[in-house]
Design a protein around this motif. Structure first.
Motif, short mmCIF file in Angstrom:
data_model
loop_
_atom_site.label_atom_id
_atom_site.label_comp_id
_atom_site.label_asym_id
_atom_site.label_seq_id
_atom_site.Cartn_x
_atom_site.Cartn_y
_atom_site.Cartn_z
N SER A 1 0.83 -1.21 0.00
CA SER A 1 0.00 0.00 0.00
C SER A 1 0.86 1.25 0.00
O SER A 1 2.06 1.22 0.26
CB SER A 1 -0.92 0.01 1.22
N GLN A 2 0.22 2.34 -0.32
CA GLN A 2 0.86 3.64 -0.36
C GLN A 2 -0.06 4.63 0.34
O GLN A 2 -1.28 4.59 0.14
CB GLN A 2 1.08 4.06 -1.82
N PRO A 3 0.48 5.53 1.16
CA PRO A 3 -0.41 6.48 1.85
C PRO A 3 -1.04 7.45 0.85
O PRO A 3 -0.46 7.78 -0.18
CB PRO A 3 0.51 7.22 2.82
N LYS A 4 -2.24 7.88 1.18
CA LYS A 4 -2.94 8.89 0.39
C LYS A 4 -3.20 10.05 1.33
O LYS A 4 -3.76 9.87 2.41
CB LYS A 4 -4.26 8.34 -0.15
N TRP A 5 -2.79 11.22 0.94
CA TRP A 5 -2.91 12.38 1.82
C TRP A 5 -4.20 13.13 1.52
O TRP A 5 -4.50 13.45 0.38
CB TRP A 5 -1.70 13.29 1.64
N VAL A 6 -4.94 13.39 2.58
CA VAL A 6 -6.19 14.13 2.49
C VAL A 6 -6.13 15.24 3.53
O VAL A 6 -5.75 15.00 4.67
CB VAL A 6 -7.40 13.21 2.78
N LEU A 7 -6.46 16.44 3.15
CA LEU A 7 -6.46 17.55 4.09
C LEU A 7 -7.82 17.67 4.76
O LEU A 7 -8.85 17.52 4.11
CB LEU A 7 -6.14 18.85 3.36
N THR A 8 -7.79 17.92 6.05
CA THR A 8 -9.01 18.20 6.80
C THR A 8 -8.86 19.56 7.48
O THR A 8 -7.74 20.04 7.67
CB THR A 8 -9.29 17.12 7.87
N TYR A 9 -9.96 20.14 7.83
CA TYR A 9 -9.97 21.46 8.47
C TYR A 9 -10.77 21.35 9.76
O TYR A 9 -11.97 21.62 9.79
CB TYR A 9 -10.57 22.51 7.53
N PRO A 10 -10.14 20.92 10.85
CA PRO A 10 -10.88 20.61 12.07
C PRO A 10 -11.58 21.80 12.71
O PRO A 10 -12.51 21.62 13.49
CB PRO A 10 -9.80 20.06 13.01
N LEU A 11 -11.19 23.02 12.38
CA LEU A 11 -11.81 24.18 12.99
C LEU A 11 -12.90 24.81 12.13
O LEU A 11 -13.59 25.72 12.57
CB LEU A 11 -10.74 25.23 13.32
N ARG A 12 -13.04 24.32 10.94
CA ARG A 12 -14.08 24.84 10.04
C ARG A 12 -15.29 23.92 10.10
O ARG A 12 -15.20 22.75 9.78
CB ARG A 12 -13.57 24.95 8.61
N LYS A 13 -16.38 24.46 10.50
CA LYS A 13 -17.60 23.66 10.59
C LYS A 13 -18.43 23.89 9.33
O LYS A 13 -18.66 25.02 8.91
CB LYS A 13 -18.41 24.05 11.82
N THR A 14 -18.88 22.80 8.76
CA THR A 14 -19.77 22.89 7.62
C THR A 14 -21.09 22.27 8.01
O THR A 14 -21.15 21.29 8.75
CB THR A 14 -19.19 22.17 6.39
N TYR A 15 -22.12 22.84 7.54
CA TYR A 15 -23.46 22.34 7.86
C TYR A 15 -24.15 21.92 6.59
O TYR A 15 -24.18 22.64 5.61
CB TYR A 15 -24.27 23.45 8.54
N GLU A 16 -24.67 20.70 6.64
CA GLU A 16 -25.44 20.20 5.50
C GLU A 16 -26.89 20.58 5.71
O GLU A 16 -27.43 20.44 6.78
CB GLU A 16 -25.28 18.69 5.39
#
Length: 99
Positions: A83-98
């Motif tokens: 396997s190879q890592p896949k990098w995904v960015l997250t923004y823990p302080l940004r709240k999104t509302y559906e």
């Protein structure tokens, strides 16, 4: 994340924030490697042979989260399961509302 705040232009990040994020990143990489290792059924001796390392080195690497290089993470994951890592960015302080 309740004590974290968004970076502000021109201000230095608090040392506690930097340390928290670094520790979180180390643990995420370690957890991914350990999960793949356990799933693989490999022994530490076999992993050491695949990487051309001593079993003492593999034991140390798998023993606890460390400040691994990106190459170390990549090499461990590939040697364990291809396997190879896949990098995904997250923004823990940004709240999104559906809606």
């Amino acid at each position: 994340t309740s004590s974290l705040s968004e970076p502000v232009s021109g201000e230095e990040l608090p040392h506690g924030t930097v340390a928290y994020l670094a520790a979180q990143n180390r643990h995420a990489a370690y957890d991914a490697v350990i999960k793949e290792f356990k799933k693989s059924g490999l022994t530490q001796a076999e992993l050491a042979r695949r990487l051309g390392k001593g079993t003492d080195v593999i034991c140390r690497l798998l023993g606890s989260p460390g400040n691994w290089s990106l190459d170390t993470i990549s090499n461990l994951l590939f040697a364990i399961s291809g396997s190879q890592p896949k990098w995904v960015l997250t923004y823990p302080l940004r709240k999104t509302y559906e809606e």
